[in-house]
Write an enzyme that holds these catalytic residues in place. Structure first.
Site, mmCIF file in Angstrom:
data_model
loop_
_atom_site.group_PDB
_atom_site.id
_atom_site.type_symbol
_atom_site.label_atom_id
_atom_site.label_comp_id
_atom_site.label_asym_id
_atom_site.label_seq_id
_atom_site.Cartn_x
_atom_site.Cartn_y
_atom_site.Cartn_z
ATOM 1 N N CYS A 24 8.534 15.149 121.335
ATOM 2 C CA CYS A 24 9.080 16.385 120.772
ATOM 3 C C CYS A 24 9.385 17.398 121.876
ATOM 4 C CB CYS A 24 8.089 17.028 119.794
ATOM 5 S SG CYS A 24 8.018 16.215 118.182
ATOM 6 N N CYS A 34 -0.760 19.800 115.906
ATOM 7 C CA CYS A 34 0.241 18.830 116.355
ATOM 8 C C CYS A 34 -0.236 17.409 116.071
ATOM 9 C CB CYS A 34 0.488 18.963 117.857
ATOM 10 S SG CYS A 34 1.814 20.099 118.293
#
Lengths: 140, 278, 108
Positions: free
Chosen positions: B197, B239
């Site tokens: 990401c 996350c």
């Protein structure tokens, strides 16, 4: 984080649309009732009041809004897509330096935010603003 | 920086649309311009420029950080200022007893996490708790407690505007290597690494969220989602949960090593804590 | 409620007749009554339900607050300064607590 079925489906499909699920939304009748209670049934006309809000809110938890209505005695804010539509009512006192107020509000989903002003002459004004509330990709 | 072509398996989940972020904006807080873009340090292999997460946020969120009254994180700094002078623990000391004014801790945040005298890597929370238990003889604070968040916000604020500059050599090197390996290791059911990401896809949209480089110079951060301050390790945990991995614990050696590596990836960016994010 | 802290920004000085901007913030979770805990039980509502600002006893603004106002409620508004004196700000909690802050303003 709890993985809801909806999230799972979205992930599975790789879907990226900010779909909204109508949960606990204030009924249109409730919004109208709240306005009617505030206005005593009088009609609120457009103009003479403005509401400023972001077109897109990055997080529905904290959405800055501001209302201005020159000559208003009080202003009610409604979030039509929240479980309870009433947000806040500002009453301006004799030492108010203007008929402008700002705050930060919660919006459960994309919706119309409505401001209704009771003017010093007894009339009522209203304004609407649409705020898109995004569903983040990374709740974290 | 334009929305870039999507190049990884993330593509299916990434959408180029709405983000009203102003990536060309300058972050000016109370008249001081903070460094939100810096040349990538040599030890960061796949970036040419490091970018503060502030750049990726919407105009409204960006604006919240430019004024110390509008920034809701600052009220927690006020709370920490009260705590600063309060005597706690058997030694009869307050923070102020040793450190006098909080400004004496200017620069501390830029070097965190840092290897202590015993060769262990400590985050700022560890140093705060060492003060509390060793010097004050008081109870340690929990990692994510309001007291701890308030205090790390106050200490971070003393370094605001100073560039991040952690030591990654000498005794820190093995921790840094550990953190780097974690950064590129895929975890969880979604089988994703930090880099997928935050290195490969920053600037792109993941659903309705604008991916940043995952820089940590703004921590502790006031997140609108949290409606309060949160720690770096809380964000790591979030996350990891998003990629459906079993997260490490806040305060764990793993997260502290990762924190060091990430801090080094932000070398040159200003300390922003307490920043405001979505 | 413990640990609730107000924060107010008012200029220290103004001229008679000046219109000044006031910003207020107070640390408060504003528990909406809509959320559930891990066991699925509704977390009871506890919010700040009203805010009032007065100057030398005269009202500047008052706000009736519902649960849709964000945590750490923020209000910004303007006041006319008729003379030197003191602003008084008051937030009322659902639990009956009243949080207060005062700020003086001089003419000059």
């Amino acid at each position: 984080m709890t993985i809801t079925r909806r999230k799972t489906l979205l992930l599975g499909a790789g879907a990226a649309l900010a779909l909204s699920v109508p949960f606990g939304v204030a009924q249109a009748a409730t919004v109208d009732e709240a306005i009617a209670t505030f206005t005593g049934g009088a009609e609120a006309t457009e103009g003479g009041i403005s509401i400023s809000a972001p077109e897109i809110a990055e997080n529905g938890n904290t959405v800055p809004i501001s209302v201005t209505a020159e000559g208003a005695a009080s202003v009610m804010i409604l979030a039509t897509g929240n479980p309870n539509a009433e947000v806040a009512t500002f009453n301006f006192g004799p030492l108010a330096g203007s008929r402008t107020a700002s705050t930060r509000i919660r919006l459960a989903q994309t919706q119309e935010v409505v401001a209704v002003a009771k003017m010093e002459d007894g009339s009522f004004r209203r304004a609407n603003a649409t705020v898109k509330v995004t569903i983040g990709g990374c709740g974290g | 920086m334009k929305i870039r072509t999507i190049t990884t398996a993330l593509a299916a989940a990434v959408l180029a649309s709405v983000a009203p972020a102003d990536e060309d904006a300058d972050l000016v807080v109370e008249g001081e311009t903070l460094i939100t873009r810096a040349p990538a340090p040599a030890h960061v292999e796949n970036l040419t420029e490091v970018l503060s997460g502030w750049l990726f946020r919407s105009d409204e969120t960006q604006a919240l950080q430019t004024d110390d009254f509008d920034n809701p994180g600052m009220i927690f700094v006020d709370q920490a200022l009260d705590t600063w002078d309060e005597v706690d623990g058997a030694a009869g000391k307050a923070c102020a007893s040793c450190h006098e004014d909080p400004s004496s801790l200017a620069g501390v945040r830029t070097t965190m996490p840092k290897v202590n005298e015993d060769g262990e890597l400590w985050a700022m929370e560890d140093y705060v708790n060492d003060c509390r238990t060793t010097r004050m003889e008081a109870e340690p604070w929990k990692w994510e407690s309001q007291d701890m968040l308030n205090m790390t916000a106050l200490v971070s604020l003393q370094s605001r505007g100073m560039p991040m500059n952690v030591a990654i050599d000498g005794p820190a090197q093995s921790y840094w290597e550990q953190g780097k390996e974690m950064y590129y290791t895929r975890y969880g059911q979604l089988d994703m690494a930090c880099a997928n990401c935050h290195e490969d896809n920053y600037g792109n949209m993941i659903r309705a969220d604008h991916l940043s480089q995952g820089q940590i110079n703004g921590f502790p951060v006031y997140r609108l989602k949290w409606a309060g301050l949160g720690s770096i390790h809380r964000r790591f945990k979030g996350c990891m949960e998003n990629i459906r991995a079993e997260p490490f614990k806040r305060g764990s050696d793993e997260f502290t090593a990762l924190e060091l590596y990430l801090a080094s990836r932000g070398e040159g960016l200003s300390v922003e804590g307490p920043s405001v994010r979505n | 409620m413990e640990g609730v802290k107000p924060r107010v920004k008012v200029p220290k000085k103004a001229a008679v007749g000046d219109v000044i901007t006031i910003k207020t913030l107070i640390s408060h979770p504003m528990e909406s009554g809509q959320r559930k805990d891990k066991e699925g039980n509704t977390i009871p509502r506890q919010i700040i339900n009203s805010f009032t600002a007065t100057f030398n006893g005269q009202e500047v603004i008052s706000v009736i607050i519902d649960p849709s106002v964000s945590s750490n409620p923020y209000f910004e508004f303007e006041a006319t300064i008729p003379e030197a004196g003191e602003f008084r700000f008051e937030w009322v909690d659902d639990d009956g607590s009243v949080y207060e802050e005062t700020k003086s303003i001089a003419i000059g």
